[in-house]
Design a protein around this motif. Structure first.
Motif, PDB file in Angstrom:
ATOM      1  N   THR A 148       0.802  -1.229   0.000  1.00  0.00           N
ATOM      2  CA  THR A 148       0.000   0.000   0.000  1.00  0.00           C
ATOM      3  C   THR A 148       0.836   1.281   0.000  1.00  0.00           C
ATOM      4  O   THR A 148       0.265   2.366   0.009  1.00  0.00           O
ATOM      5  N   LYS A 149       2.157   1.166  -0.007  1.00  0.00           N
ATOM      6  CA  LYS A 149       2.986   2.371   0.006  1.00  0.00           C
ATOM      7  C   LYS A 149       2.790   3.151  -1.291  1.00  0.00           C
ATOM      8  O   LYS A 149       2.837   2.601  -2.384  1.00  0.00           O
ATOM      9  N   GLN A 150       2.594   4.460  -1.146  1.00  0.00           N
ATOM     10  CA  GLN A 150       2.332   5.312  -2.302  1.00  0.00           C
ATOM     11  C   GLN A 150       3.458   6.316  -2.523  1.00  0.00           C
ATOM     12  O   GLN A 150       3.964   6.915  -1.574  1.00  0.00           O
ATOM     13  N   TYR A 411      -1.954  -0.369  -5.959  1.00  0.00           N
ATOM     14  CA  TYR A 411      -1.830  -1.515  -5.059  1.00  0.00           C
ATOM     15  C   TYR A 411      -0.784  -2.457  -5.632  1.00  0.00           C
ATOM     16  O   TYR A 411      -0.881  -2.885  -6.784  1.00  0.00           O
ATOM     17  N   LYS A 561      -5.455  -7.188   1.090  1.00  0.00           N
ATOM     18  CA  LYS A 561      -4.883  -6.061   1.828  1.00  0.00           C
ATOM     19  C   LYS A 561      -5.169  -4.718   1.166  1.00  0.00           C
ATOM     20  O   LYS A 561      -4.650  -3.689   1.604  1.00  0.00           O
ATOM     21  N   LEU A 562      -5.970  -4.737   0.102  1.00  0.00           N
ATOM     22  CA  LEU A 562      -6.359  -3.458  -0.495  1.00  0.00           C
ATOM     23  C   LEU A 562      -7.009  -2.606   0.593  1.00  0.00           C
ATOM     24  O   LEU A 562      -8.066  -2.961   1.123  1.00  0.00           O
ATOM     25  N   PRO A 563      -6.390  -1.479   0.961  1.00  0.00           N
ATOM     26  CA  PRO A 563      -6.874  -0.711   2.126  1.00  0.00           C
ATOM     27  C   PRO A 563      -8.018   0.226   1.772  1.00  0.00           C
ATOM     28  O   PRO A 563      -7.906   1.454   1.890  1.00  0.00           O
ATOM     29  N   ARG A 566      -8.886   2.785   4.512  1.00  0.00           N
ATOM     30  CA  ARG A 566      -7.853   3.811   4.740  1.00  0.00           C
ATOM     31  C   ARG A 566      -7.747   4.758   3.554  1.00  0.00           C
ATOM     32  O   ARG A 566      -7.491   5.952   3.732  1.00  0.00           O
ATOM     33  N   TRP A 567      -7.913   4.240   2.366  1.00  0.00           N
ATOM     34  CA  TRP A 567      -7.902   5.097   1.169  1.00  0.00           C
ATOM     35  C   TRP A 567      -9.277   5.709   0.910  1.00  0.00           C
ATOM     36  O   TRP A 567      -9.440   6.438  -0.064  1.00  0.00           O
TER      37      TRP A 567
END
Length: 596
Positions: A148-150, A411, A561-563, A566-567
């Motif tokens: 998930t790091k962007q 992702y 784990k697609l957040p 949180r997103w």
């Protein structure tokens, strides 16, 4: 009565192995263990004939070394085709568990006709090999991939106001003339190379910067992620005090470098508390102020167009957090003189709302008689894009929050821990029409606020889409333990073959490309192969979806784990999908996993 006198039948020289009946370096490259072998057969007497197919393993040079039993019901371990007319192609299929991916093989044929005559020799050899589309190892026990790091991405603003491109002509806005005929003008230009060098230190010194990573981005450009925007293209504001005679040189000039920030808070953990909030900043750094101006005042004029919002008044502070007033005196310049204006907006609505922003700056000089000039710094985007507009909602997550919806997050599938699922996603993404989730073609999230309904009138969800694609799935006899039906595009997207009205809608998963993960014949690797019970020739790569027998654990964890909370992903929100362990691969060429 014995066989009549006549001519013996002959094997042809058109030996092929498939599917998909393609060669690489003189070797037939087959995409499934259920291998189809064929050759032509002729009989000079016009009799029907068949072919006996014999398969051998080969060494590294391609020479046959050991016969393979491809038929348990034959004393000789061979397969015999049906009788076919002379000049036709005789075909056989090898059972799934007889041949191993990654192993070299060769086959040959011998003919027999309906009169009882047989060929006294074998045909030439034809080499083949079962080549998975992708090969990969067992799951790794550890991984450095953060799914998930962007990373911030550059954004091109659709409405930058009067910020000028490098090739545009300089344009000014000016105040009304005062009693002495003097005017105050402002032009917005790109900073020079000298300005950039001076500003690098200024940006790094701004401890109160709302978006600290802006200091690492090139000056003069705009960047954003799902929660932050760094607007550096606002550029240089030139404030010019002119006399009544336009041919005279300016009475005084002041130059400021202007930047803006937006920060949205998606949840409590991000600092947003229990309410949906976002903040904005303007950073003004003086580059030069002529003494003739006596001083300069800047007034930031942000507009927040919102139905259910409250916004604080702009407050100026120093770059180190102390209180300030938006006034600069001659001689003040550089990072020590930078000031920051800050506002906070709180959304109190229900459902969701996309909030448009506009920005202007008024300037005055101490020597002028109440003259005010206004610079237009654009907006959060034209109606068709709204790329910088915050969106707040109380739909996703436990508390309300806000994000910058114009940023489509990425992702990253952890291909170290889930190499089989990652291989399947990569292969489908590269070959599916439109290549969903890559390039300029994002996927779109299926949110619980979707307007699409199932037969009960409930919101359509991923279970509905999965049933459509995987409902007719029958487990392939793969040798890797428990497997599940995995689908691409994922059931939680509008691109799923199961989503009603979507671009890839199918009536059944039987219309999808069919694949499975299986063991390689040597070593401890695995491969992704064609499942040919439905499409006997394997995928055509025109299918609008894919489904595959993938190890159960990988199927269930690779994408879970697609957040979305949180997103703050709502229905139809765009996102991209990458598979780091396969980024070096090329579509159409067998590829092996690499640790990322």
């Amino acid at each position: 009565m014995g066989p009549r006198a006549g001519h013996r039948p002959d094997s042809g020289d058109d030996l092929k192995a498939g599917p998909q009946f393609k060669q690489r370096g003189g070797v037939w490259s087959v995409v499934t263990p259920k291998v189809a072998l064929q050759n032509t057969v002729t009989d000079a007497d016009g009799d029907d004939a068949n072919l006996t197919f014999q398969v051998w393993k080969t060494d590294s040079s391609g020479d046959p070394t050991e016969q393979v039993n491809v038929n348990d019901e034959s004393d000789y371990g061979v397969l015999v085709s049906e009788m076919v007319p002379s000049g036709s192609t005789a075909k056989v299929k090898v059972a799934y568990d007889k041949l191993e991916p990654g192993v070299g093989y060769a086959f040959r044929t011998s003919a027999y006709d309906e009169s009882g005559l047989y060929e006294t020799d074998w045909s030439e050899w034809a080499r083949f090999r079962i080549d998975p589309y992708v090969t990969f190892p067992a799951p790794q026990t550890s991984s450095s991939i953060d799914p998930t790091k962007q990373e911030p991405r550059q954004v091109v603003r659709s409405d930058p106001g009067t910020v000028l491109g490098a090739r545009q002509a300089k344009r000014q806005t000016c105040s009304e003339a005062d009693a002495k005929g003097r005017t105050l003008c402002m032009s917005l230009t790109r900073p020079s190379a000298k300005d950039r060098r001076a500003l690098t230190a200024s940006r790094a010194a701004a401890d109160a910067d709302l978006v600290p990573w802006c200091a690492d981005q090139p000056l003069g450009k705009d960047y954003m992620n799902r929660t932050d925007a760094c607007l550096g293209s606002a550029g240089k504001a030139n404030i010019i005090f002119l006399s009544s005679d336009k041919d005279d040189p300016p009475l005084g000039v002041a130059d400021f470098y202007i930047e803006q920030r937006i920060k949205a808070y998606p949840n409590k953990a991000s600092g947003g508390g229990s309410k949906a909030t976002f903040r904005q900043q303007l950073i003004a750094t003086p580059l030069h102020i002529d003494s003739a101006l006596r001083g300069v005042n800047l007034y930031w004029k942000p507009t927040v167009e919102c139905n259910s919002c409250s916004t604080t008044q702009p407050q100026w502070s120093t770059a180190t957090g102390g209180t300030d007033d938006g006034h600069w005196s001659p001689g003040e310049s550089g990072n020590n003189a930078a000031q920051i204006s800050d506002i906070t907006t709180t959304w109190t609505g229900t459902g969701k709302e996309t909030i448009d922003l506009e920005w202007k700056i008024n300037a005055t000089v101490d020597v002028g008689d109440a003259m005010t000039v206004t610079g237009d710094y654009g907006s959060s985007g034209k109606e068709s894009r709204r790329e910088l507009a915050p969106r707040c909602d109380d739909i996703q997550g436990k508390v309300p929050g806000c994000v910058l919806q114009g940023f489509a997050p990425v992702y990253k599938v952890d291909t170290n821990k889930y190499p089989a699922a990652g291989a399947f996603y990569w292969l489908m993404q590269q070959n599916m029409p439109g290549r969903p989730g890559s390039g300029d073609e994002p996927m779109h999230y299926l949110g619980k606020d979707t307007k699409v309904r199932d037969s009960n009138g409930d919101p359509w969800d991923n279970n509905d889409s999965r049933q459509k694609v995987c409902g007719s799935f029958k487990k392939y006899p793969t040798d890797i333990g428990d497997v599940d039906c995995d689908e691409f595009a994922m059931a939680s997207t509008h691109e799923s073959g199961g989503f009603p009205g979507g671009p890839n809608q199918v009536s059944s998963g039987d219309e999808c490309a069919q694949l499975f993960a299986g063991k390689m014949g040597t070593g401890s690797n695995f491969g992704l192969l064609a499942e040919t019970r439905k499409a006997t020739d394997g995928p055509s790569w025109q299918e609008p979806c894919g489904r595959a027998a993938i190890p159960s654990e990988q199927n269930r964890r690779a994408f879970n784990k697609l957040p979305a909370p949180r997103w703050r992903m709502l229905d139809n929100d765009a996102f991209f999908l990458t598979m780091p362990g396969y980024e070096h691969c090329e579509a159409g060429t067998p590829c092996s996993w690499r640790k990322a």
